[in-house]
Design an enzyme around this catalytic site. Structure first.
Site, PDB file in Angstrom:
ATOM      1  N   GLY A 273      -3.767  -6.737  -5.155  1.00  0.00           N
ATOM      2  CA  GLY A 273      -4.521  -6.824  -3.906  1.00  0.00           C
ATOM      3  C   GLY A 273      -5.428  -8.054  -3.849  1.00  0.00           C
ATOM      4  O   GLY A 273      -5.737  -8.533  -2.756  1.00  0.00           O
TER       5      GLY A 273
ATOM      6  N   GLU B 223       1.878  -4.959  -9.370  1.00  0.00           N
ATOM      7  CA  GLU B 223       1.901  -3.547  -8.956  1.00  0.00           C
ATOM      8  C   GLU B 223       3.051  -2.767  -9.569  1.00  0.00           C
ATOM      9  O   GLU B 223       2.939  -1.568  -9.829  1.00  0.00           O
ATOM     10  CB  GLU B 223       1.974  -3.439  -7.423  1.00  0.00           C
ATOM     11  CG  GLU B 223       0.674  -3.730  -6.705  1.00  0.00           C
ATOM     12  CD  GLU B 223       0.471  -5.191  -6.324  1.00  0.00           C
ATOM     13  OE1 GLU B 223       1.114  -6.074  -6.935  1.00  0.00           O
ATOM     14  OE2 GLU B 223      -0.349  -5.446  -5.421  1.00  0.00           O
TER      15      GLU B 223
END
Ligand code: CO8
Length: 257
Positions: A108, A131
């Site tokens: 992010g 991720e």
């Protein structure tokens, strides 16, 4: 105000520092809400012409807060519209935004940098979309913005492996616009932002909207949007001033109208 960000104003430039040093600036709701509130204030402030977002020397941001996300289930994230509910304020912000990235921009954090209009990086900066290692996907725009920035092959490589990409590779790939020594990158971003903020604010906003169209429409539609926007600039007092100042060999005095 939340301590998760540090907000400063340098003349016409707004500086936002991400500030959760104990967790590499991991992005939780408190921080993302505070970032949204700061952007709201800069958007409303006619005196702000450009914004710089940065982190610390160690981290721009190490991604969404894994400790916060750990126990969420599908209904938690779906019903609360995780990411869309607060991360996307940056996407709708209309003034220019520069990300000044030092240290790691992971998951992010990398996606947040990609939501900015351009990225300046420290020579020591590292970018990754790790991720996959948490059994989730880059879900704050990573699977869409990374291929647009660096092309499909490199984006797939980064998403599948979660590997770190250094600043030089990120610049070669087109994710990063400029590289500076780590102790200079924030000052350089502020200097560039100060120069940008001297330009006519409505023109900057029109420019941003027009360049963003390049990613959202077929070429002919984008060209039509650009042409009509160009025509609209001729309605501005600043266009008269900019051209008069050029011909009179003086600096323009824009009134941002
Ligand atoms: N969230 C929460 N805490 C974090 C995060 C994070 N993303 N990153 C680091 N921390 C914490 C660590 O847990 C640790 O806390 P504590 O001191 O309490 O143990 C502290 O920061 C220091 O971290 P390390 O001990 O790991 O320090 P190192 O120097 O060894 O490593 C790294 C630093 C490389 C930054 C490492 O911590 C790391 O790899 N962090 C996680 C990176 C990552 O996987 N990021 C992606 C997260 S997922 C994501 O961003 C998805 C967002 C959008 C889509 C949403 C779908 C889920």
């Amino acid at each position: 105000m939340s301590k998760t960000i540090i907000v400063e104003i340098h003349d016409r430039v707004g500086l936002i520092g991400l500030n959760r040093p104990e967790v590499y600036n991991a992005l939780n709701d408190e921080l993302m809400n505070a970032l949204g509130t700061a952007l709201d204030a800069f958007e409303a402030d006619e005196q702000i012409g450009c914004v710089v977002i940065t982190g610390s020397e160690k981290a721009f941001a190490a991604g969404a807060d894994i400790a916060a996300m750990r126990s969420w289930d599908y209904m938690d994230v779906y019903k609360s519209d995780f990411i869309t509910r607060n991360w996307e304020r940056l996407k709708t912000f209309r003034k220019p935004v520069i990300a000044a990235v030092r240290g790691v921009a992971l998951g992010g954090g990398c996606e947040l940098a990609m939501m900015c209009d351009t990225v300046f990086a420290a020579d020591s900066a590292k970018f990754a979309l790790p991720e996959v290692r948490l059994a989730v996907i880059p879900g704050a725009g990573g699977t869409q913005r990374m291929p647009r920035a660096v092309g499909k092959a490199k984006a797939m490589d980064l998403c599948f492996t979660g590997r770190f990409m250094d600043a030089a590779e990120a610049e070669r790939g087109g994710l990063v616009s400029r590289i500076y020594p780590a102790d200079q990158v924030v000052d350089e971003a502020l200097a560039a932002a100060a120069g940008i903020a001297q330009q006519s604010l409505p023109v900057l906003m029109m420019l941003k909207e027009s360049v963003n169209r390049a990613f959202e429409s077929p070429l002919n539609e984008g060209l039509l949007f650009e042409r009509r926007t160009l025509h609209a600039t001729f309605a501005l007092a600043d266009q008269k001033e900019g051209m008069a100042a050029f011909l009179e060999k003086r600096k323009p005095k824009f009134v941002n109208r």
